[in-house]
Scaffold this motif. Sequence first.
Motif, short mmCIF file in Angstrom:
data_model
loop_
_atom_site.label_atom_id
_atom_site.label_comp_id
_atom_site.label_asym_id
_atom_site.label_seq_id
_atom_site.Cartn_x
_atom_site.Cartn_y
_atom_site.Cartn_z
N UNK A 85 0.85 -1.21 0.00
CA UNK A 85 0.00 0.00 0.00
C UNK A 85 0.88 1.25 0.00
N UNK A 86 1.97 1.20 0.76
CA UNK A 86 2.89 2.34 0.79
C UNK A 86 3.57 2.49 -0.58
N UNK A 87 4.01 1.36 -1.13
CA UNK A 87 4.68 1.39 -2.45
C UNK A 87 3.73 1.98 -3.51
N UNK A 88 2.49 1.51 -3.52
CA UNK A 88 1.50 2.03 -4.49
C UNK A 88 1.37 3.55 -4.35
N UNK A 89 1.32 4.02 -3.11
CA UNK A 89 1.14 5.47 -2.87
C UNK A 89 2.39 6.24 -3.28
N UNK A 90 3.56 5.63 -3.10
CA UNK A 90 4.80 6.30 -3.53
C UNK A 90 4.79 6.48 -5.06
N UNK A 91 4.41 5.42 -5.78
CA UNK A 91 4.34 5.56 -7.25
C UNK A 91 3.31 6.61 -7.66
N UNK A 92 2.21 6.65 -6.92
CA UNK A 92 1.18 7.65 -7.22
C UNK A 92 1.74 9.06 -7.00
N UNK A 93 2.49 9.23 -5.92
CA UNK A 93 3.07 10.53 -5.62
C UNK A 93 4.13 10.92 -6.65
N UNK A 94 4.89 9.93 -7.13
CA UNK A 94 5.89 10.23 -8.18
C UNK A 94 5.18 10.77 -9.43
N UNK A 95 4.01 10.22 -9.71
CA UNK A 95 3.23 10.68 -10.88
C UNK A 95 2.61 12.06 -10.65
N UNK A 96 2.04 12.24 -9.47
CA UNK A 96 1.27 13.47 -9.22
C UNK A 96 2.14 14.63 -8.74
N UNK A 97 3.30 14.27 -8.14
CA UNK A 97 4.16 15.31 -7.56
C UNK A 97 3.59 15.86 -6.25
N UNK A 98 2.57 15.18 -5.72
CA UNK A 98 1.92 15.69 -4.49
C UNK A 98 1.98 14.65 -3.37
N UNK A 99 1.56 15.08 -2.18
CA UNK A 99 1.33 14.13 -1.09
C UNK A 99 0.16 13.23 -1.48
N UNK A 100 0.31 11.93 -1.24
CA UNK A 100 -0.78 10.99 -1.54
C UNK A 100 -1.14 10.20 -0.29
N UNK A 101 -2.43 9.93 -0.14
CA UNK A 101 -2.89 9.12 1.00
C UNK A 101 -2.46 7.67 0.77
N UNK A 102 -2.22 6.94 1.85
CA UNK A 102 -1.85 5.53 1.75
C UNK A 102 -3.06 4.66 2.07
N UNK A 103 -3.32 3.68 1.21
CA UNK A 103 -4.39 2.72 1.48
C UNK A 103 -5.72 3.12 0.87
#
Length: 369
Positions: A351-369
């Motif tokens: 779940x953390x890894x998924x959110x890290x990839x999401x943040x790399x795409x968005x450039x923003x803070x992303x929620x985990x889970x």
Amino acid sequence: MVSNKFSRRSFIKTGSLAAGVLALNPALSSLAAISSKPGKKLGIALVGLGYYSFGQLAPALQHTNNCYLAGIVTGTPAKAVEWSKRYNIPQKNIYNYQNFDEIAHNPDIDIVYVVLPVFMHKEFTIRAAKAGKHVICEKPMALNAKECEEMIAVCKKENRMLSIGYRLHFEPHTMEVMRLGQQHIFGKVTKIDTGNGFTYGGDPNAWRLKKALAGGGGLMDMGIYSIQGTRYTLGQEPIAVKATQEKTKPELFKEVDETVFWELEFPGGFKTTGKSSYNNNWSYLKVEEENGKFELGPAFGYGGIDGSVNGKQMPFPQIIQQAAQMDDFANCVTQNKPTRVPGEEGLKDMKVVDAIYKSLDSGKWEKIG
Ligand code: NAD
């Protein structure tokens, strides 16, 4: 900095931990308990006979008390012949990826250990559980959290135990860090910084560099340890993440991440830093509490862990982490008790890894889970 004294410190089997060492950390007594269980050894079948099975798991299985190397699953007939000779594995306990499901009828095999490229983890975990076997699946658990949830659900439905190959949960220095962090031995945790990585010099066409086969690069393979390290030091789950990345070798890391940096936010606003890489040799976990500090370095490998508490070297022995890990799981299966590294633990990291990839795409803070 932590000094490296492995040459003077021998690796020991879980069964031979000295009483004096056990007294240093109550958590270590569980290692002794793992090794002292009498009764039948459970049969483990390794699926995928690559680097980790050959170099670590099969040798570790020569030092286990509660389980043994009973079978193999391989797509390479020559490996079947070689392993059969080397480890005295009978023909009836050798499978390939096509006939693997017939393992359901083999009473010699109690546990299937999935040691394949990441994109095959879900399929073989599910096939093993449906064949009635308990499963250990290597890290990272799967390509993403959704796959992890499917794996957990099938194992539950089939009433089979699922564990992730998180060997460090059985490693004494790591267990001490869990105790120091989770029990706030020197007060509240005020800082965690951790990194894990190595300089990739392998085959440029390997599965590890292909997104569809590996899920990602250094983050999936190495970063999973830094994420775990932060989680098991705090004993809490992060709620949000912000990540950035750096790519100095775009021709090699065409499809996957090279170096990733992240900040994790925990409930209450506490933030930690972490990083992963396929282009830097990192292996450390540094923790500060209000009235003290501790660190591990190397923190995550299996070639020896070292650490210090307030500048003083930790006095723990080196163990064969994989032997302790597999013995504990065999013990859990025999005694029908939960493993400390279940599928849910792999899911939390993914779940953390998924959110890290999401943040790399968005450039923003992303929620985990
Ligand atoms: P590897 O490439 O050396 O071995 C992979 C095996 O899978 C090989 O035997 C290969 O023949 C087989 N395979 C079957 N189908 C394949 C396909 N389509 N493409 C490529 N290979 C295929 O990899 P490894 O280093 O042994 O890693 C295997 C797993 O173990 C990974 O999940 C990895 O993250 C994990 N691992 C864990 C640790 C640890 O410390 N826990 C250390 C190393 C590897």
